[in-house]
Design a protein around this motif. Sequence first.
Motif, PDB file in Angstrom:
ATOM      1  N   ASP A 242      47.676  15.759  31.498  1.00 20.82           N
ATOM      2  CA  ASP A 242      47.223  14.570  32.218  1.00 20.82           C
ATOM      3  C   ASP A 242      47.089  13.410  31.238  1.00 20.82           C
ATOM      4  O   ASP A 242      46.013  13.149  30.708  1.00 20.82           O
ATOM      5  CB  ASP A 242      45.878  14.879  32.898  1.00 20.82           C
ATOM      6  CG  ASP A 242      45.349  13.707  33.711  1.00 20.82           C
ATOM      7  OD1 ASP A 242      46.144  12.810  34.028  1.00 20.82           O
ATOM      8  OD2 ASP A 242      44.140  13.692  34.010  1.00 20.82           O
ATOM      9  N   ASN A 263      51.507  15.806  35.904  1.00 15.48           N
ATOM     10  CA  ASN A 263      50.617  14.825  35.277  1.00 15.48           C
ATOM     11  C   ASN A 263      49.312  14.709  36.066  1.00 15.48           C
ATOM     12  O   ASN A 263      48.981  13.666  36.626  1.00 15.48           O
ATOM     13  CB  ASN A 263      51.329  13.472  35.195  1.00 15.48           C
ATOM     14  CG  ASN A 263      50.565  12.472  34.347  1.00 15.48           C
ATOM     15  OD1 ASN A 263      49.679  12.841  33.582  1.00 15.48           O
ATOM     16  ND2 ASN A 263      50.883  11.208  34.495  1.00 15.48           N
ATOM     17  N   SER A 265      45.044  16.504  36.236  1.00 16.54           N
ATOM     18  CA  SER A 265      44.027  17.243  35.485  1.00 16.54           C
ATOM     19  C   SER A 265      43.981  18.698  35.935  1.00 16.54           C
ATOM     20  O   SER A 265      44.491  19.057  37.012  1.00 16.54           O
ATOM     21  CB  SER A 265      42.651  16.603  35.693  1.00 16.54           C
ATOM     22  OG  SER A 265      42.211  16.817  37.020  1.00 16.54           O
TER      23      SER A 265
END
Length: 274
Positions: A242, A263, A265
Motif C-alpha cells: 500500500d 495497492n 492495506s
Amino acid sequence: MDNILEKLKEGSLVPFLGMGVFKETVAKDGSILPFDSDSMILALNNGRAMSPRLMYEYSRAAMSLEQRKGRDFIVQMTNHIFSSKEYELPSAYTWLSTIKPKYVIDTNMDDSLQKIYSDVEHFLITGVSRITADYDRFVIYKYEPATSNYTKIEKEALSLDLPILFKPMGTTKPEMNFIVSDADFVDWLTEAMGGFALPPILKEFRSDKEYLFMGVDFSKDTFRMVANEITIGLKGGITLLDKEELTKKENKFIKTHNLENLNISINEFIKSNV
C-alpha cells in the motif's frame, strides 16, 4: 485473484508474512512493535538511531551491535523485543486463525503464529544459522495441544498430514533461534542456495504454488533474497504493498515472480476476504 479463501484452505495459496503486519500494533505499555527495518533498529538500539550506513537495513545494524556487544546481546535483545510486551495479535494473524492454512511462512520472530495454532496439532519449523554440526538450517518440532508441548523430531518424520508453520528467521518459542544479523543471513542464505533451508518434503510441496505476501518489504535486498529462496518454483501470487509508488527493486521482484500487487492495506484486504 479469485477464490482466495478456498485457495488458502486447500493449500494452493500460501501466506507469507513479514514485519509489516505489525504496522498498527501497539503494546499495552504504549510502545510500538517493530514493523519495518527502521523501527527494528531503534528497538535493538534502545530507541537510538544509528549512522546512515547502518540504518540501511536492520541486519547491518544488528551486525554492528553484535561486533561491539557480543552475540548474546543480540539474541537477548531480540527476545526482549518480542517477549517482554503484551500486545493484541495483528489482524493478519487473527484472520488466518479462522482459516488455519496447511502451510504458512512467517518471517517474524515472535510467537503470534504459534498462538493461533495452539488448539491443533501441527509441525513448527524454525530457522537456525551459524551451526557446524549439519548443513540443514532448520529445526523441526511437533506440537501436541493436549500438553501444549513442542518436541523436536527428525526431518524424515515431517508429513503433510498436519499444518506446517515455517518460521525461517527463527522465533522466541519454543527455543530462541534468530536470524537477525548480517552474519546470520549470509550463513542462512548460503545454505539455502545449496538446498538446506527447507526439509525435502516442503521443497516438493512448494512447487507450483501461489503466495500471498503480507507485510513483506521487497525494497530490502535481504528479504527479497529470503523470499526468492523459499518460494522457488512458485506459480505467482499477490503482494499487498500500500504505497504511492513502488521502487525499481520492488517492481522487478513482482514482475520476475509473476506477482500481482494490490495497492491496498492489509486490513482492507482482510475486510474484502472474510
